[in-house]
Design a protein around this motif. Structure first.
Motif: not given
Ligand code: ZN
Length: 165
Positions: A3, A34, A86
């Motif tokens: 990320d 995501e 996440l």
């Protein structure tokens, strides 16, 4: 891929109801997904919730989950990587959660017998499934993929038993 927020200088604003999001924890996730906006099973909106809404009490050290808004009809959800926003995988309905759970037992048994690291075991499985290693994760599998992956591991275990006899 990690990320990009893990190495950014912007302030991380945790989405409600998370108390914080840790950059250190983000850095530990090699193939991140995501945060989901729509349920892959039914297309409805996904909400970030405390998992007591699912289990009736808080469960685990990071008790949050992404859950389909249609929780009576669809009942899809997924937990979070600790200290992050996440998801651990894709949202899964009950048949998918059960298939992942049932079939990954063969995978972990096969990993243990070979004394492999998690990474080595996934590399083996990805090769046998013919998919890229960054897509090879039980948290990503559909019912059909979980069945296939599980049967590959089960067959490998059977063959090993036959050789040993
Ligand atoms: Zn749904």
């Amino acid at each position: 891929m990690i990320d990009p927020r893990a190495n950014s200088s912007e302030k991380l604003t945790p989405p409600y109801p998370l108390p914080y999001v840790s950059r250190k924890a983000l850095r530990r996730i090699p193939d991140f997904l995501e945060p989901p906006e729509h349920c892959p099973s039914c297309g409805n909106t996904v909400l970030l919730v405390n998992n007591r809404e699912i289990y009736g009490r808080e469960y685990g050290d990071w008790p949050y989950a992404y859950r389909c808004i249609d929780y009576r009809g669809c009942d899809s959800y997924v937990g979070l990587h600790p200290n992050t926003d996440l998801p651990l995988g894709t949202l899964a309905d009950k048949p998918t959660r059960e298939a992942r759970k049932t079939y990954k037992a063969f995978f972990f048994q096969w990993q243990r017998i070979n004394s492999w690291s998690r990474k080595q075991a996934y590399a083996w499985l990805a090769q046998h499934l013919g998919i890229p290693i960054d897509q090879c994760h039980w948290g990503f599998f559909s019912v059909a993929q979980a069945e296939l992956a599980g049967s590959i591991c089960e067959e490998a275990l059977e063959q090993m038993k036959e050789v040993a006899q």
